[in-house]
Scaffold this active site. Structure first.
Site, PDB file in Angstrom:
ATOM      1  N   ASN A  60      -2.478  77.730  26.960  1.00 33.38           N
ATOM      2  CA  ASN A  60      -1.811  78.425  25.791  1.00 33.38           C
ATOM      3  C   ASN A  60      -2.413  78.298  24.469  1.00 33.38           C
ATOM      4  O   ASN A  60      -2.174  78.924  23.695  1.00 33.38           O
ATOM      5  CB  ASN A  60      -0.524  78.163  25.949  1.00 33.38           C
ATOM      6  CG  ASN A  60       0.219  78.321  27.415  1.00 33.38           C
ATOM      7  OD1 ASN A  60       0.294  79.751  27.316  1.00 33.38           O
ATOM      8  ND2 ASN A  60       0.486  77.435  28.236  1.00 33.38           N
TER       9      ASN A  60
ATOM     10  N   HIS B 142      -7.345  68.173  21.869  1.00 33.88           N
ATOM     11  CA  HIS B 142      -7.758  69.507  21.301  1.00 33.88           C
ATOM     12  C   HIS B 142      -8.643  69.589  19.953  1.00 33.88           C
ATOM     13  O   HIS B 142      -7.876  69.206  19.129  1.00 33.88           O
ATOM     14  CB  HIS B 142      -6.477  70.680  21.480  1.00 33.88           C
ATOM     15  CG  HIS B 142      -5.804  70.599  22.783  1.00 33.88           C
ATOM     16  ND1 HIS B 142      -6.188  71.175  23.767  1.00 33.88           N
ATOM     17  CD2 HIS B 142      -4.597  69.797  22.959  1.00 33.88           C
ATOM     18  CE1 HIS B 142      -5.375  71.145  24.718  1.00 33.88           C
ATOM     19  NE2 HIS B 142      -4.295  70.279  24.426  1.00 33.88           N
TER      20      HIS B 142
HETATM   21  N1  LIG Z   1       2.608  77.193  23.900  1.00 33.77           N
HETATM   22  C1  LIG Z   1       2.246  76.038  24.203  1.00 33.77           C
HETATM   23  O1  LIG Z   1       1.307  75.163  23.437  1.00 33.77           O
HETATM   24  C2  LIG Z   1       2.424  75.572  25.608  1.00 33.77           C
HETATM   25  C3  LIG Z   1       2.267  74.069  26.029  1.00 33.77           C
HETATM   26  C4  LIG Z   1       2.262  73.571  27.246  1.00 33.77           C
HETATM   27  C5  LIG Z   1       2.902  74.467  28.129  1.00 33.77           C
HETATM   28  N2  LIG Z   1       3.096  75.789  27.839  1.00 33.77           N
HETATM   29  C6  LIG Z   1       3.338  76.695  28.985  1.00 33.77           C
HETATM   30  O2  LIG Z   1       4.974  76.423  29.008  1.00 33.77           O
HETATM   31  C7  LIG Z   1       5.500  76.955  30.274  1.00 33.77           C
HETATM   32  C8  LIG Z   1       6.356  75.864  30.906  1.00 33.77           C
HETATM   33  O3  LIG Z   1       5.666  74.653  30.712  1.00 33.77           O
HETATM   34  P1  LIG Z   1       6.206  73.465  31.747  1.00 33.77           P
HETATM   35  O4  LIG Z   1       5.282  72.428  31.709  1.00 33.77           O
HETATM   36  O5  LIG Z   1       7.760  73.097  31.421  1.00 33.77           O
HETATM   37  O6  LIG Z   1       6.160  73.941  33.287  1.00 33.77           O
HETATM   38  P2  LIG Z   1       7.140  73.204  34.452  1.00 33.77           P
HETATM   39  O7  LIG Z   1       6.096  73.842  35.670  1.00 33.77           O
HETATM   40  O8  LIG Z   1       7.400  71.951  34.279  1.00 33.77           O
HETATM   41  O9  LIG Z   1       8.230  74.343  34.384  1.00 33.77           O
HETATM   42  C9  LIG Z   1       8.413  75.672  34.608  1.00 33.77           C
HETATM   43  C10 LIG Z   1       9.878  76.062  35.200  1.00 33.77           C
HETATM   44  O10 LIG Z   1       9.887  77.485  35.308  1.00 33.77           O
HETATM   45  C11 LIG Z   1      10.250  77.962  36.412  1.00 33.77           C
HETATM   46  N3  LIG Z   1       9.650  79.265  36.579  1.00 33.77           N
HETATM   47  C12 LIG Z   1       8.365  79.591  36.860  1.00 33.77           C
HETATM   48  N4  LIG Z   1       8.277  80.808  36.922  1.00 33.77           N
HETATM   49  C13 LIG Z   1       9.807  81.528  36.699  1.00 33.77           C
HETATM   50  C14 LIG Z   1      10.047  82.731  36.771  1.00 33.77           C
HETATM   51  N5  LIG Z   1       9.264  83.865  36.918  1.00 33.77           N
HETATM   52  N6  LIG Z   1      11.481  82.924  36.549  1.00 33.77           N
HETATM   53  C15 LIG Z   1      12.318  81.986  36.075  1.00 33.77           C
HETATM   54  N7  LIG Z   1      11.835  80.535  36.457  1.00 33.77           N
HETATM   55  C16 LIG Z   1      10.421  80.473  36.512  1.00 33.77           C
HETATM   56  C17 LIG Z   1       9.845  76.767  37.590  1.00 33.77           C
HETATM   57  O11 LIG Z   1      10.524  76.916  38.728  1.00 33.77           O
HETATM   58  C18 LIG Z   1       9.856  75.408  36.697  1.00 33.77           C
HETATM   59  O12 LIG Z   1      11.338  75.029  36.832  1.00 33.77           O
HETATM   60  C19 LIG Z   1       4.116  76.988  31.178  1.00 33.77           C
HETATM   61  O13 LIG Z   1       3.862  78.442  31.379  1.00 33.77           O
HETATM   62  C20 LIG Z   1       3.218  76.307  30.350  1.00 33.77           C
HETATM   63  O14 LIG Z   1       1.751  77.007  30.600  1.00 33.77           O
HETATM   64  C21 LIG Z   1       2.827  76.349  26.515  1.00 33.77           C
END
Ligand SMILES: NC(=O)c1ccc[n+]([C@@H]2O[C@H](COP(=O)([O-])OP(=O)(O)OC[C@H]3O[C@@H](n4cnc5c(N)ncnc54)[C@H](O)[C@@H]3O)[C@@H](O)[C@H]2O)c1
Length: 249
Positions: A172, A202
């Protein structure tokens, strides 16, 4: 302000806590494909399908789920309300980026993305027309890449677009930098698996017409080794900026 949350994992769980601690915010729905993640919420805020969203009348919906989730829910959410997304790597898909821009324009709604686990996005964006080179080097413990290297290994070198496809759960930051800089095809990315890096690190190297800047950030991963702890804080900070209508860095 009424907030709906899609994805109650590592970042979502943090946001739930912050929202519930803030009396000016109300969590009006939670949606997660894993029923375990929502079992402790009262029945009236758990929804099982995005079609139930309208009745909850959110002022803002937050996606903290997956890249796939943005494609899945953007149309429904943006038809009536604003959408704050974490999984910005999804926009490496040019078609999705165009579709979402069109949805915002035709519905008069807005898409927001926090700077997440990176910083200096304000200067990068300000210099967008003058940028010459943008490189991002991300180092994580092998677990953060889903690997088991015993020594430092460069696992990827290429464009941000290629990186987002190869490492969709990790990338991301490259996407945020690309969207605010010289785009997915000109931003170069190096990914390093390093057992001794001691956290997610990073480094952003930027050259522009009048000089350069280098940004180096390091943060401990959350219980999800792919996710830096700072990303959730950045998301909540953006929620408050949206609520207050003030965006002072
Ligand atoms: N922008 C950034 O800098 C940044 C940084 C870290 C993570 N992220 C992104 O944020 C997102 C969340 O990260 P996280 O660490 O909380 O992940 P995580 O895996 O801990 O939690 C994700 C949750 O979303 C649910 N989920 C997945 N797909 C789904 C869907 N289609 N519909 C409904 N629920 C769904 C899962 O069951 C889980 O509970 C990820 O995609 C990650 O890549 C972005």
């Amino acid at each position: 302000m009424k907030i709906g949350l899609i994805g109650v994992g590592t970042i979502g769980g943090f946001l739930v806590k912050r929202i519930q601690e803030d009396s000016s915010l109300e969590l009006c729905f939670v949606l997660d494909i894993d029923p375990e993640k929502v079992k402790d919420f009262s029945e009236d805020i758990v929804i099982n399908s995005i079609s139930e969203m309208g009745a909850k009348k959110p002022d803002l919906v937050i996606e903290a789920a997956s890249q796939q989730a943005i494609g899945q829910y953007a149309e429904h959410v943006l038809s009536t309300t604003n959408f704050l997304v974490l999984s910005v790597g999804a926009f490496a898909d040019k078609g999705l980026e165009e579709k979402v821009k069109g949805l915002c324009k035709s519905n008069g709604t807005k898409l927001f993305a926090p700077s997440g686990a990176i910083a200096a996005i304000d200067l990068l964006k300000a210099m967008q027309s003058e940028l010459e080179e943008v490189e991002i080097v991300s180092r994580k413990n092998p677990k953060g890449w889903g690997r088991e290297d015993s020594e430092k290994t460069i696992i990827f070198e290429g464009t941000a677009r290629e990186a987002c496809k190869a490492y969709p759960k990790n990338i991301n930051i490259s996407a945020t930098v690309s969207l605010n800089g010289i785009g997915f095809d000109k931003t170069t990315v190096k990914l390093v698996s390093d057992p001794d890096c001691g956290g997610n690190r990073h480094t952003l190297n930027v050259k522009h017409a009048f000089g350069n800047f280098v940004l180096d950030v390091k943060a401990q991963p959350t219980k999800n080794p792919k996710t830096s702890s700072t990303a959730a804080y950045s998301a909540f900070d953006l929620v408050k900026k949206i609520q207050n209508g003030i965006n002072i860095f």
